[in-house]
Every structure is written in C-alpha cells, then in structure tokens.
Design a protein around this motif. Structure first.
Motif, PDB file in Angstrom:
ATOM      1  N   ILE A 149      -7.367   5.471   5.421  1.00 54.61           N
ATOM      2  CA  ILE A 149      -6.335   5.950   4.505  1.00 54.61           C
ATOM      3  C   ILE A 149      -6.104   4.844   3.490  1.00 54.61           C
ATOM      4  O   ILE A 149      -5.768   3.716   3.860  1.00 54.61           O
ATOM      5  N   LYS A 150      -6.300   5.140   2.224  1.00 52.27           N
ATOM      6  CA  LYS A 150      -6.225   4.123   1.183  1.00 52.27           C
ATOM      7  C   LYS A 150      -4.997   4.344   0.310  1.00 52.27           C
ATOM      8  O   LYS A 150      -4.746   5.447  -0.160  1.00 52.27           O
ATOM      9  N   ILE A 151      -4.222   3.283   0.106  1.00 58.98           N
ATOM     10  CA  ILE A 151      -3.064   3.313  -0.770  1.00 58.98           C
ATOM     11  C   ILE A 151      -3.287   2.260  -1.850  1.00 58.98           C
ATOM     12  O   ILE A 151      -3.306   1.066  -1.557  1.00 58.98           O
ATOM     13  N   ASN A 152      -3.454   2.684  -3.067  1.00 61.17           N
ATOM     14  CA  ASN A 152      -3.775   1.776  -4.159  1.00 61.17           C
ATOM     15  C   ASN A 152      -2.605   1.683  -5.130  1.00 61.17           C
ATOM     16  O   ASN A 152      -1.814   2.607  -5.275  1.00 61.17           O
ATOM     17  N   LYS A 153      -2.462   0.525  -5.784  1.00 61.10           N
ATOM     18  CA  LYS A 153      -1.449   0.352  -6.824  1.00 61.10           C
ATOM     19  C   LYS A 153      -2.114  -0.227  -8.063  1.00 61.10           C
ATOM     20  O   LYS A 153      -3.194  -0.830  -7.987  1.00 61.10           O
ATOM     21  N   ALA A 205       2.605  -0.763  -2.892  1.00 63.76           N
ATOM     22  CA  ALA A 205       1.711   0.122  -2.155  1.00 63.76           C
ATOM     23  C   ALA A 205       2.192   0.083  -0.710  1.00 63.76           C
ATOM     24  O   ALA A 205       2.006  -0.921  -0.016  1.00 63.76           O
ATOM     25  N   SER A 206       2.847   1.144  -0.261  1.00 59.23           N
ATOM     26  CA  SER A 206       3.551   1.029   1.015  1.00 59.23           C
ATOM     27  C   SER A 206       3.686   2.372   1.709  1.00 59.23           C
ATOM     28  O   SER A 206       3.466   3.430   1.125  1.00 59.23           O
ATOM     29  N   LEU A 207       4.072   2.300   2.989  1.00 51.44           N
ATOM     30  CA  LEU A 207       4.489   3.449   3.777  1.00 51.44           C
ATOM     31  C   LEU A 207       5.985   3.335   3.984  1.00 51.44           C
ATOM     32  O   LEU A 207       6.479   2.319   4.488  1.00 51.44           O
ATOM     33  N   GLY A 267       3.918  -2.608   3.761  1.00 46.55           N
ATOM     34  CA  GLY A 267       2.857  -2.574   2.771  1.00 46.55           C
ATOM     35  C   GLY A 267       2.886  -3.810   1.906  1.00 46.55           C
ATOM     36  O   GLY A 267       3.512  -4.825   2.243  1.00 46.55           O
TER      37      GLY A 267
END
Length: 400
Positions: free
Chosen positions: A152-156, A163-165, A178
């Motif tokens: 699971i990729k979270i990009n900023k 970039a967080s949960l 994050g």
C-alpha cells in the motif's frame, strides 16, 4: 424474409392461418432472451425436474436432451427445451456464480471491463466527496496479493506535506502515523482531535527512535525516566548568580518589538555571563502592580534581552524596574529548552536535571532537581532555584 435478423423471431405472413401460433412463438423467444439471466453457465445435462422458464447456458460436452447444443441457451418452455444460438456480444447474468458473461468468438467469457480509469469519485456503500474521493463503508477491507506480495503506497508531493494514516473515533482524529511535515516517521495521538502529542519519532537518516513523552512501566503504568548525560561544554551553565537577600535589578532603557534594552549595560547584573543563549528566564517587571512577567533570553547585543512573546511587554516602558526573582515566591524559573535543542536535537518535558555545583571553575558537588511544571514557552519542564542562591550550576544530564 420470414424472420427478424438478430433474434430470428418469426414474422406473421399475410393471410396466414393460426396467426397466434407464430405470435406466441416469437413471444416465447423474447421471454427467453430479453433480460437474460441463467441459473448455470456450465451445465452438461438437463436438470431432472426443471421449472417452467428456467434458462441455462449449455456447457461443453453436453449429453442427453442437450447433446450437440454446446454454448447455446436452453430454456424450458411449455414443458420442453427450446434452444437459441447466441450471437456475438450477447450478455447473460449467471445466478450461481453471481457473474456476468459475454458471448464472443464462439464462447461465453467473463465480461471484462475496459477499466474505470479515471473516474472522479468512487463510493462503496457510502458517498464519496471532493476530499474522500474513494469512500468505503464496510466491516473490513481486504487488499490481497497478486503474485507473492502486496504494497500500500501513500505518496506526497514533497517533504513539507503529510503522508499518513489517520485513525478516527466518531470522525475525530485520535491517532496518526506516517511522515507528517518532514521525512521522519512519526506516531502521534490526540484526546480531542485538535491538540496532538508525539509518541514516537524515527529519524529517517539514522533510524534512531525517540519517545518525546517517555515510556511507561508495564507493571505500574507510570512513566520511566532515563538519565541522558550531556557532554561538558562552555554552554552547560544554566544558573549563575551572585546571590543576595535583595534581588538584583535593572532598568529599561528602551523597548523595540521583542527586544528590551537595559540601562548602563546592566544585563550582566541579572544574568551570569555563562547563561547567555543557554536558557530562557522568567523576567519580572516590579514597577507594575501586580508585577508582570515575560520570558526572555540574553542572546542579542551585550545589553539586550529577547522576549519570547512581544505581547507580554506591550505595557512596559523605559524606566521600569526588572528582576528575575519572583517577587512573591522568591524563586527563579529557568526554561532549559535552548540547551536541550542544542545538545539533544529536541525538546521534551524532562522529569528532572542532574546538576553539578561549580566553584572557581571546578565541580565541587552534584544534586538532582525534579521538574514537573511545563513551561508556557516550550515543551520543557521548568527548573527552579532560590532567589538568594549564590552557587553556579552546570547541567550534567537530563532525566526523561
């Protein structure tokens, strides 16, 4: 031409006898083919006791009443099986597998979407909006592997973004993890969704982990303290005063924004020279009644004090008398956050400090001062000294 081009429905001929027979044949075909839904798409033999109107896609290698009818549609109508040859592009819903098939290149195949890329928003059992463009309301969500792994990729867009949960309760933030506003990995918590505290910070370059608010004992639930020794250096002195029953004072010469200039180079009478740029001190204006206070650092010109908050001195004027001893409690309040930031790279609410007493530049003793009052200017706790204390104190370690 005696039938339609696509569904092969029979036409009623001019002057035809028993027109209703031809008409009903066409109606039966329409009933079988329109809004096509079959019970099974791979049956190889007719069911023993079918119900009127049941429909099937005949599977490969069929036998009995269905022999030779592979891939055709079988409909039980008026007590007998009717068969229809599908044409390219016909679609059918299959009830037993909850799937959608399309007839193409002589066979029934799963209907493959050309993709929904891009779409403005997707809501599953809920409504997506401009911010939550993918919204899912479900007891659980599964992201499974295709092959051997799954990410699971979270990009900023850059390091200055988040970039967080975010974990919520009743749509209020309670915990977040994050890379928020930097590259370091953080975990933080909140009691109200407004004020947040860092639980853990992992340095992205070194991997070193910090716990800014400490670690609690598993047995007691109380915070554990560890002593962090500070290397000796010229900036270790947090308190240096001559000590007197009568507090030393100085007068204001002028005030400009957040800078207080004192009369006759008298800053040194309030602060020991070694305290310069090491600690913030609570400064009292005893000309005012009741006395007013401001937090200051001696880190500007020789005779200037920098105020942490310029609003604290808006009512002060030249000629006002200042001192660092609390006129009521007779103590001096020290905030060591400048030293902590310089030596430790961060500020936290310390449980206490380890001090060495110095005489003529040589350490002659040590003591521990507990700290529990949070500074109004930083994340550090305050350290208090008696206003008539005459010793010099260097900080040797911080408990936290």
């Amino acid at each position: 031409m005696d039938q339609t081009s696509n569904l092969k429905l029979p036409y009623i001929a001019p002057s035809q006898a028993q027109k209703h027979v031809t008409h009903n044949e066409a109606i039966r075909a329409l009933d079988a083919l329109v809004q096509l839904s079959v019970l099974n798409s791979n049956a190889q033999a007719a069911p023993y006791n079918p119900a009127e109107g049941e429909r099937y896609i005949v599977g490969s290698g069929a036998s009995g009443a269905w022999a030779g009818k592979d891939q055709q549609l079988a409909a039980f109508q008026d007590g007998a099986w009717a068969f229809f040859q599908p044409l390219e592009g016909w679609c059918a819903w299959v009830a037993n597998t909850a799937s959608f098939l399309v007839f193409t290149n002589g066979a029934w195949k799963a209907a493959a979407s050309g993709g929904t890329n891009p779409v403005n928003a997707v809501g599953i059992q809920t409504v997506a909006d401009d911010t939550n463009r993918l919204a899912v309301k479900s007891p659980a969500s599964l992201f499974d592997h295709a092959g051997t792994s799954h990410q699971i990729k979270i990009n900023k867009s850059d390091d200055n973004q988040a970039a967080s949960l975010l974990f919520q309760s009743n749509y209020q933030g309670r915990a977040e993890m994050g890379t928020m506003w930097g590259r370091d990995f953080r975990i933080k918590t909140s009691a109200d969704g407004i004020s947040w505290r860092d639980v853990m910070i992992a340095d992205n370059a070194t991997g070193v982990v910090r716990f800014p608010n400490g670690i609690a004992s598993a047995a007691t639930g109380k915070r554990l303290s560890g002593l962090v020794f500070l290397p000796a250096g010229p900036d270790a002195t947090i308190y240096q005063m001559p000590g007197s029953a009568t507090p030393a004072t100085a007068k204001v010469a002028s005030i400009a924004a957040d800078i207080i200039t004192l009369v006759a180079n008298s800053a040194v009478s309030l602060f020991g020279t070694a305290m310069r740029d090491v600690a913030m001190v609570r400064l009292w204006n005893v000309t005012k009644s009741p006395a007013q206070s401001a937090w200051v650092k001696w880190d500007t010109a020789l005779n200037g004090l920098q105020v942490a908050n310029a609003d604290q001195i808006k009512q002060w004027a030249s000629g006002d008398v200042l001192q660092i001893v609390d006129p009521v409690k007779k103590t001096v309040a020290i905030d060591i956050s400048p030293l902590m930031q310089r030596r430790l790279g961060g500020v936290f609410a310390q449980d206490g400090v380890l001090l060495t007493t110095v005489n003529a530049g040589n350490p002659v003793g040590s003591l521990v001062l507990p700290s529990s009052d949070l500074s109004p200017q930083s994340g550090a706790n305050l350290v208090y000294f008696r206003g008539d204390e005459a010793r010099v104190f260097n900080i040797a370690g911080v408990y936290g």
